[in-house]
Motif scaffolding. Sequence first.
Motif, PDB file in Angstrom:
ATOM      1  N   PHE A 121      16.524  42.211  38.617  1.00  0.00           N
ATOM      2  CA  PHE A 121      17.817  42.848  38.327  1.00  0.00           C
ATOM      3  C   PHE A 121      18.762  41.861  37.643  1.00  0.00           C
ATOM      4  CE2 PHE A 121      22.191  43.699  39.844  1.00  0.00           C
ATOM      5  CZ  PHE A 121      22.405  44.924  39.224  1.00  0.00           C
ATOM      6  N   TYR A 122      18.889  40.660  38.222  1.00  0.00           N
ATOM      7  CA  TYR A 122      19.733  39.637  37.596  1.00  0.00           C
ATOM      8  C   TYR A 122      19.212  39.282  36.205  1.00  0.00           C
ATOM      9  CZ  TYR A 122      22.330  38.493  41.886  1.00  0.00           C
ATOM     10  OH  TYR A 122      23.163  38.523  42.985  1.00  0.00           O
ATOM     11  N   ALA A 123      17.880  39.175  36.093  1.00  0.00           N
ATOM     12  CA  ALA A 123      17.290  38.812  34.799  1.00  0.00           C
ATOM     13  C   ALA A 123      17.572  39.880  33.744  1.00  0.00           C
ATOM     14  CB  ALA A 123      15.784  38.602  34.954  1.00  0.00           C
ATOM     15  N   ALA A 124      17.537  41.156  34.144  1.00  0.00           N
ATOM     16  CA  ALA A 124      17.817  42.232  33.199  1.00  0.00           C
ATOM     17  C   ALA A 124      19.262  42.168  32.718  1.00  0.00           C
ATOM     18  CB  ALA A 124      17.529  43.582  33.858  1.00  0.00           C
ATOM     19  N   ILE A 125      20.197  41.909  33.630  1.00  0.00           N
ATOM     20  CA  ILE A 125      21.595  41.773  33.228  1.00  0.00           C
ATOM     21  C   ILE A 125      21.754  40.594  32.271  1.00  0.00           C
ATOM     22  CG2 ILE A 125      23.917  41.215  34.067  1.00  0.00           C
ATOM     23  CD1 ILE A 125      23.257  42.708  36.616  1.00  0.00           C
ATOM     24  N   ALA A 126      21.065  39.492  32.585  1.00  0.00           N
ATOM     25  CA  ALA A 126      21.156  38.314  31.719  1.00  0.00           C
ATOM     26  C   ALA A 126      20.580  38.592  30.337  1.00  0.00           C
ATOM     27  CB  ALA A 126      20.422  37.139  32.371  1.00  0.00           C
ATOM     28  N   GLN A 127      19.487  39.352  30.290  1.00  0.00           N
ATOM     29  CA  GLN A 127      18.867  39.665  28.998  1.00  0.00           C
ATOM     30  C   GLN A 127      19.772  40.555  28.150  1.00  0.00           C
ATOM     31  OE1 GLN A 127      15.951  38.650  27.700  1.00  0.00           O
ATOM     32  NE2 GLN A 127      15.032  37.611  29.449  1.00  0.00           N
ATOM     33  N   ILE A 128      20.448  41.507  28.803  1.00  0.00           N
ATOM     34  CA  ILE A 128      21.249  42.487  28.057  1.00  0.00           C
ATOM     35  C   ILE A 128      22.610  41.929  27.668  1.00  0.00           C
ATOM     36  CG2 ILE A 128      22.351  44.754  28.192  1.00  0.00           C
ATOM     37  CD1 ILE A 128      20.072  45.558  30.151  1.00  0.00           C
ATOM     38  N   TRP A 129      23.304  41.307  28.641  1.00  0.00           N
ATOM     39  CA  TRP A 129      24.685  40.878  28.407  1.00  0.00           C
ATOM     40  C   TRP A 129      24.847  39.370  28.271  1.00  0.00           C
ATOM     41  CZ3 TRP A 129      24.219  45.070  32.091  1.00  0.00           C
ATOM     42  CH2 TRP A 129      24.684  46.285  31.601  1.00  0.00           C
ATOM     43  N   ARG A 130      23.750  38.623  28.384  1.00  0.00           N
ATOM     44  CA  ARG A 130      23.786  37.171  28.195  1.00  0.00           C
ATOM     45  C   ARG A 130      24.792  36.489  29.137  1.00  0.00           C
ATOM     46  NH1 ARG A 130      19.682  38.347  25.810  1.00  0.00           N
ATOM     47  NH2 ARG A 130      19.107  37.689  23.706  1.00  0.00           N
ATOM     48  N   ILE A 131      24.818  36.948  30.381  1.00  0.00           N
ATOM     49  CA  ILE A 131      25.708  36.364  31.376  1.00  0.00           C
ATOM     50  C   ILE A 131      25.005  35.157  31.999  1.00  0.00           C
ATOM     51  CG2 ILE A 131      26.955  36.748  33.535  1.00  0.00           C
ATOM     52  CD1 ILE A 131      27.166  39.694  32.760  1.00  0.00           C
ATOM     53  N   ASP A 161      12.754  23.010  27.996  1.00  0.00           N
ATOM     54  CA  ASP A 161      13.893  22.103  28.178  1.00  0.00           C
ATOM     55  C   ASP A 161      15.235  22.820  28.091  1.00  0.00           C
ATOM     56  OD1 ASP A 161      12.255  19.907  28.546  1.00  0.00           O
ATOM     57  OD2 ASP A 161      12.171  19.425  26.406  1.00  0.00           O
ATOM     58  N   ASP A 162      15.355  23.740  27.128  1.00  0.00           N
ATOM     59  CA  ASP A 162      16.607  24.475  26.977  1.00  0.00           C
ATOM     60  C   ASP A 162      16.767  25.432  28.158  1.00  0.00           C
ATOM     61  OD1 ASP A 162      18.333  26.811  26.161  1.00  0.00           O
ATOM     62  OD2 ASP A 162      18.569  25.592  24.355  1.00  0.00           O
ATOM     63  N   ARG A 163      17.801  25.204  28.994  1.00  0.00           N
ATOM     64  CA  ARG A 163      17.945  25.965  30.232  1.00  0.00           C
ATOM     65  C   ARG A 163      18.140  27.455  29.979  1.00  0.00           C
ATOM     66  NH1 ARG A 163      15.398  24.565  33.926  1.00  0.00           N
ATOM     67  NH2 ARG A 163      14.248  24.007  32.063  1.00  0.00           N
ATOM     68  N   ARG A 164      18.910  27.821  28.995  1.00  0.00           N
ATOM     69  CA  ARG A 164      19.167  29.235  28.746  1.00  0.00           C
ATOM     70  C   ARG A 164      17.940  29.920  28.171  1.00  0.00           C
ATOM     71  NH1 ARG A 164      24.994  31.256  27.456  1.00  0.00           N
ATOM     72  NH2 ARG A 164      24.026  32.862  28.763  1.00  0.00           N
ATOM     73  N   GLN A 165      17.260  29.255  27.264  1.00  0.00           N
ATOM     74  CA  GLN A 165      16.031  29.818  26.727  1.00  0.00           C
ATOM     75  C   GLN A 165      14.965  29.929  27.818  1.00  0.00           C
ATOM     76  OE1 GLN A 165      14.477  27.693  23.368  1.00  0.00           O
ATOM     77  NE2 GLN A 165      12.610  28.929  23.239  1.00  0.00           N
ATOM     78  N   ALA A 166      14.905  28.932  28.684  1.00  0.00           N
ATOM     79  CA  ALA A 166      13.937  28.947  29.780  1.00  0.00           C
ATOM     80  C   ALA A 166      14.226  30.100  30.736  1.00  0.00           C
ATOM     81  CB  ALA A 166      13.979  27.621  30.524  1.00  0.00           C
ATOM     82  N   ALA A 167      15.510  30.322  31.061  1.00  0.00           N
ATOM     83  CA  ALA A 167      15.874  31.404  31.974  1.00  0.00           C
ATOM     84  C   ALA A 167      15.539  32.767  31.376  1.00  0.00           C
ATOM     85  CB  ALA A 167      17.361  31.318  32.305  1.00  0.00           C
ATOM     86  N   ARG A 168      15.726  32.922  30.070  1.00  0.00           N
ATOM     87  CA  ARG A 168      15.418  34.209  29.443  1.00  0.00           C
ATOM     88  C   ARG A 168      13.919  34.472  29.420  1.00  0.00           C
ATOM     89  NH1 ARG A 168      19.571  32.882  24.541  1.00  0.00           N
ATOM     90  NH2 ARG A 168      21.496  33.104  25.751  1.00  0.00           N
ATOM     91  N   ALA A 169      13.127  33.438  29.134  1.00  0.00           N
ATOM     92  CA  ALA A 169      11.672  33.615  29.111  1.00  0.00           C
ATOM     93  C   ALA A 169      11.142  33.921  30.512  1.00  0.00           C
ATOM     94  CB  ALA A 169      11.009  32.355  28.556  1.00  0.00           C
TER      95      ALA A 169
END
Length: 252
Positions: free
Chosen positions: A79-89, A153-161
């Motif tokens: 659920f958190y990951a979906a919100i992050a993918q859609i709204w980049r929070i 290494d990139d934290r935001r890219q890693a979290a999205r993947a």
Amino acid sequence: MHPLVRWFHQLGSPPYFDRFAARWSPVAYILAVLVMAYGLWAALFNVPADYQQGDSFRILYIHVPAAWMSLFVFGLMAFYAAIAQIWRIKLCEILAMACAPSGAAFTVITLATGSIWGKPMWGTWWDWDPRLTSELVLLFLYLGVMGLYHAIDDRRQAARAAGLLAIVGVALLPVIRYSVYWWNSLHQGQTISLLGGSKMDSSMLPPLFAMIIATKFWFVGSLLARARADNLRRESGKDWVVRMASGEERAR
């Protein structure tokens, strides 16, 4: 702006979230320990032995809450990951990744206690039963999310993947939930329901509900602590982190 909406906006601020997590994480841990102490005491000393399984059934007071949490945490992570993918929070990215270690721990506890319980009941430590096998796959998914997050290494890219893997993996949850109905299974069907209709004696339920609540509190404490640590790592070098670190050093 409504106060609740304003609070959610404030929570997305890294300094505000740090203060929030620092305040409430210890509270959640303390509540978890208190409620768990009651639940374990009642489960061991205040509940009669099962008429079929004897005292060995008491392991369910650890097994069942851990099993439910293994599914709940993965669903929340997705659920958190979906919100992050859609709204980049960014905070949702952090929270999603903070879910994984706790969820993996609950899954390990589920598999371990299930094996211990299965030995006297089934005569074997392990069987490639649909419920057990799908729960093992869930553990591999948790490990995959954590491994993928730390491999980039990139934290935001890693979290999205890693978050995308969590979203895809959520399809496994109904398989685990209904595996005992869809296939022939050694694992027993549902005997406990939060909404009534439980097949257990009512005297056995209060300690179980206490353990379920305790695991929720423990997860909240762990989630906030891990998310706070990740938030500080991402924000390291920012003025507010430097000021906070300087203040802590002076306090020492």
